[in-house]
Design a protein around this motif. Structure first.
Motif, PDB file in Angstrom:
ATOM      1  N   GLN A   5      46.424  10.543  28.287  1.00  0.00           N
ATOM      2  CA  GLN A   5      47.077  11.476  29.198  1.00  0.00           C
ATOM      3  C   GLN A   5      46.552  12.881  28.957  1.00  0.00           C
ATOM      4  OE1 GLN A   5      51.239  11.079  28.522  1.00  0.00           O
ATOM      5  NE2 GLN A   5      51.346   8.933  29.182  1.00  0.00           N
ATOM      6  N   GLN A   6      46.433  13.608  30.018  1.00  0.00           N
ATOM      7  CA  GLN A   6      45.887  14.958  29.916  1.00  0.00           C
ATOM      8  C   GLN A   6      46.965  16.029  30.034  1.00  0.00           C
ATOM      9  OE1 GLN A   6      42.648  15.412  29.138  1.00  0.00           O
ATOM     10  NE2 GLN A   6      42.680  13.185  28.943  1.00  0.00           N
ATOM     11  N   GLY A  19      40.199  18.099  26.578  1.00  0.00           N
ATOM     12  CA  GLY A  19      38.921  18.680  26.240  1.00  0.00           C
ATOM     13  C   GLY A  19      39.010  20.186  26.122  1.00  0.00           C
ATOM     14  N   GLY A  20      38.412  20.733  25.071  1.00  0.00           N
ATOM     15  CA  GLY A  20      38.482  22.168  24.823  1.00  0.00           C
ATOM     16  C   GLY A  20      39.561  22.563  23.849  1.00  0.00           C
ATOM     17  N   ASP A  21      40.530  21.659  23.560  1.00  0.00           N
ATOM     18  CA  ASP A  21      41.582  21.977  22.599  1.00  0.00           C
ATOM     19  C   ASP A  21      40.987  22.119  21.200  1.00  0.00           C
ATOM     20  OD1 ASP A  21      43.352  21.858  24.641  1.00  0.00           O
ATOM     21  OD2 ASP A  21      44.384  20.038  23.980  1.00  0.00           O
ATOM     22  N   LEU A  29      37.735  19.738  20.434  1.00  0.00           N
ATOM     23  CA  LEU A  29      37.588  18.444  21.117  1.00  0.00           C
ATOM     24  C   LEU A  29      36.646  18.624  22.296  1.00  0.00           C
ATOM     25  CD1 LEU A  29      41.301  17.191  21.096  1.00  0.00           C
ATOM     26  CD2 LEU A  29      39.513  16.914  19.356  1.00  0.00           C
ATOM     27  N   ASP A  30      35.496  17.947  22.257  1.00  0.00           N
ATOM     28  CA  ASP A  30      34.469  18.141  23.275  1.00  0.00           C
ATOM     29  C   ASP A  30      34.414  17.019  24.296  1.00  0.00           C
ATOM     30  OD1 ASP A  30      33.740  20.488  21.995  1.00  0.00           O
ATOM     31  OD2 ASP A  30      32.223  19.506  20.754  1.00  0.00           O
TER      32      ASP A  30
END
Length: 581
Positions: A5-6, A19-21, A29-30
């Protein structure tokens, strides 16, 4: 495939990672790679040490999360460079695990383009087993080894992924109190499957499961009811004739052992078996070329834990093997091995006969040279002079010596009587009591003993009781796993060995009689510490070894090096041994 889940989780305080966190103000996180149960796997970046990492982000509410974190912390002791090591494991506010990343290609992907060579296969399995060995000694096991958990780097090195973590993520937590031997058996069996897959490009799918592809590999063919009552995977050499016989025997020993056979039960045994196959070869260089060739067609980066399968080429799809062909190939393989074994035995006998013939020729030449030297002496002037003087000399000596000879005869007669009395008091060669123990050193590839409880039966004077070796299915020479096995006899005290009478079960049996190099401390570590004093390459059911001037020893090793054929393979046995001294 399910995706993480996003957005925020309903009813939970923590938002799902995206992504980016950045976790712990350090791990970016890439790229999301996979979702396994309640965990999401990411490729990330360690900002502090500027390196690529793999991050498993866990659901804080999942009941398995504490077990996964605990498994990761236990796995941190695996520091061998052949493991993708655990670097960090935190449980607040969002639990996550950080592992090493490595460039390379998954074994699953590598095998989709063809089987590996024998030495390449042996190298891959040897590296995994060798890395696991110290972990097994500490009671820690992988329990989830598959072609998906092995990476081949661009340099041809082998990396093991997910040590302890993969099993925990899949809900296969270690069972408290479970015997380590059972957990080790899981890893050993998994290594047997990986070796089978490397050699054949087939995956051994259990009979109770649908025989479909697993890990992108076609299911390994199974024998028909006409070949065996219980379906079992056919030996690798039945699928590919190029498979080396020792590797074929290892697969059979691990995956489809028969009752009474010599089974492989530890990763250390696998390491020794693979080393014998590899020898002085350079399989990591071959693997390096293979991986680089694939990478050259379509660039591969990261750990091989990729979100998609690289379309490098159309994977090889070989037709399935029919039951009739499997049965025919199996019969042909057994027949071929029997013929090869017979040829090897005949070659050994011919070599022994040649040695005996050479020794006799050498002895005859030495005697001929001695006669030539004698003939050359007879032609000299000194020889003719002495020939005329000898009778005169003998006559003179007789005149002088006759009186003394008469007295000497009386004296010698008395001495002869005394010597005869002494000889009658000296006992003739007789039986010697002894104890027997199994001799099967682990350093030689053995297991410390073969049917050790039966060793005493060879000294019970009952021909109906038998000590037997294990059953070997690969070849008469112990399936290439070791040089032999046998019985160590303790005679109780040093004696002059006169003879051994041995009753074998089946024939022919190749056997060596040996004595220890250290007479006081007979080695049980390796057969190399013993000296051969007699050999029979084709001993029959009853064989006697006689020693005219036998060695003085307390210990005797009866060492079998080739076994007679029986139903299902090769197996030797001894019912009785009699020792005289």
């Amino acid at each position: 495939m399910e995706r993480a889940q996003q957005g925020p989780r309903p009813g939970g305080p923590a938002a799902a990672p995206a992504g980016g966190d950045v976790l712990a103000e350090r791990y970016h996180l890439d790229e999301q790679l996979d979702v396994i149960g309640f965990a999401t796997t990411w490729r990330g970046h360690d900002a502090m040490l500027s390196r690529s990492v793999i991050v498993h982000v866990l659901d804080p509410r999942a009941p398995t999360t504490p077990e996964v974190l605990s498994a990761a912390r236990r796995a941190s002791v695996a520091t061998d460079s052949r493991f993708l090591r655990v670097l960090d494991a935190l449980d607040e506010p969002i639990p996550f695990i950080v592992c090493e990343d490595s460039p390379g290609t998954r074994l699953r992907e590598l095998l989709s383009y063809g089987a590996l060579s024998g030495v390449e296969s042996a190298f891959v399995v040897r590296e995994i087993a060798d890395a696991l060995s110290p972990m097994h000694a500490r009671g820690i096991f992988h329990r989830r080894l598959t072609p998906e958990s092995i990476i081949i780097t661009p340099n041809g090195n082998v990396k093991v992924v997910g040590f302890l973590i993969d099993a925990a993520l899949s809900g296969e937590a270690a069972i408290p109190g479970r015997e380590p031997a059972l957990q080790e058996a899981e890893d050993v069996r998994a290594l047997g499957k990986i070796l089978y897959a490397c050699l054949t490009q087939r995956w051994p799918v259990p009979a109770e499961r649908p025989q479909t592809k697993e890990f992108g590999l076609v299911a390994a063919p199974m024998t028909s009811p006409e070949v065996s009552n219980t379906p079992r995977w056919v030996p690798p050499a039945t699928i590919k004739e190029s498979v080396p016989a020792p590797l074929d025997a290892v697969c059979v020993s691990i995956l489809t052992p028969r009752a009474g056979t010599n089974r492989i039960r530890s990763v250390d045994q696998i390491v020794r078996a693979m080393n014998r196959v590899i020898g002085a070869a350079d399989p990591d260089g071959d693997l390096e070329q293979r991986v680089r060739a694939l990478a050259g067609r379509a660039g591969t980066t990261g750990t091989g834990m990729t979100p998609r399968v690289h379309a490098l080429a159309e994977p090889v799809q070989e037709p399935l093997v029919g039951d009739d062909l499997v049965e025919q190939a199996e019969v042909q393989r057994i027949t071929r091995e029997a013929a090869e074994q017979r040829e090897a035995l005949l070659a050994e006998r011919a070599e022994a006969a040649a040695r005996i013939r050479d020794e006799k020729e050498h002895q005859a030449q030495a005697e001929a040279r001695a006669r030539e030297r004698g003939n050359s002496w007879e032609g000299t002037r000194l020889y003719r002079l002495l020939r005329w003087m000898a009778p005169l000399y003998v006559t003179a000596m007789l005149v002088i010596a006759v009186p003394g000879m008469i007295g000497s005869i009386r004296h010698n007669d008395n001495a002869a009587r005394r010597a005869a009395a002494e000889r009658s008091a000296t006992p003739a060669p007789g039986p010697v009591a002894f104890t027997a123990e199994s001799f099967d050193p682990t350093a030689d590839g053995g297991e410390g003993g073969e049917n050790a409880a039966e060793a005493a039966l060879v000294a019970d004077s009952d021909a109906g009781t038998v000590w037997r070796t294990d059953l070997y299915t690969g070849s008469a020479t112990f399936s290439g796993l070791k040089p032999g096995t046998g019985l160590l006899l303790d005679l109780g005290r040093p004696v002059g060995l006169d003879g051994l009478d041995i009753r074998f079960v089946g024939e022919p049996t190749a056997v060596q009689i040996m004595t220890p190099r250290d007479a006081e401390n007979p080695s049980r570590a390796t057969v190399n510490d013993w000296t051969t004093v007699a050999t029979d390459y084709g001993a029959g059911a009853t064989t006697r070894f006689s020693f005219d001037d036998g060695p003085t020893t307390r210990y005797v090793l009866v060492y079998l090096t080739s076994l007679p054929r029986v139903d299902g393979g090769w197996q030797g046995g001894i019912s009785e041994i009699a020792v005289t001294a």
